[in-house]
Design a protein around this motif. Structure first.
Motif, PDB file in Angstrom:
ATOM      1  N   HIS A  50       0.875  -1.219   0.015  1.00 46.26           N
ATOM      2  CA  HIS A  50       0.002  -0.020  -0.061  1.00 46.26           C
ATOM      3  C   HIS A  50       0.953   1.133   0.017  1.00 46.26           C
ATOM      4  N   LEU A  70      -3.024  -5.414   3.811  1.00 45.29           N
ATOM      5  CA  LEU A  70      -2.866  -4.102   3.163  1.00 45.29           C
ATOM      6  C   LEU A  70      -1.971  -4.457   1.737  1.00 45.29           C
ATOM      7  N   SER A  71      -2.364  -3.921   0.791  1.00 49.91           N
ATOM      8  CA  SER A  71      -1.764  -4.084  -0.472  1.00 49.91           C
ATOM      9  C   SER A  71      -1.931  -2.357  -1.346  1.00 49.91           C
TER      10      SER A  71
END
Length: 129
Positions: A50, A70-71
């Motif tokens: 992210h 999260l990405s």
């Protein structure tokens, strides 16, 4: 002199339940394993962090009974994390509860949102900001 003989194993009947004293230790062990899986996936070329998490190398956060993955907002990046989640599920025999799981998007186009949601089989959550 007392001699003890061990005869086999005792049969468990209920397994580990929520509130069991062993439960937190099992959770920590499982999350450590999953964290290592995610760390290995995050160094592959098919994953991007992210934008706000890349400098610190944060791909996930684990809480008491929740995990936040999260990405970057691309189908390939989300798929990389999702594959790790599926693999962990096969190894641990835990299943994703899709009724309690959400994907939150920030600054991702509607077309990409739709494709990601369709690929993962999740429902869209409302972005809190």
């Amino acid at each position: 002199m007392v001699t003890y003989m061990i005869y086999g194993f005792f049969q468990g009947k209920n397994g580990v339940r929520q509130g069991d004293l062993l439960s937190p230790y099992l959770f920590i062990s499982c999350m450590e394993y999953f964290s290592r899986m995610l760390r290995m996936a995050s160094i592959s070329s098919s994953f991007h962090f992210h934008p706000k998490c890349g400098a610190h190398g944060i791909s996930h956060l684990a809480f008491v009974n929740d995990i936040i993955l999260l990405s970057g907002g691309d189908r390939q990046f989300v798929s990389c994390l999702f594959q790790q989640l599926i693999l962990f599920g096969h190894i641990s025999r835990l299943a994703i509860n899709k009724e309690k799981s959400l994907i939150y998007f920030g600054r991702v186009g509607e077309q990409i949102k739709h494709v990601i949601l369709q690929d993962m089989g999740f429902v869209e959550g409302s972005f809190p900001f």
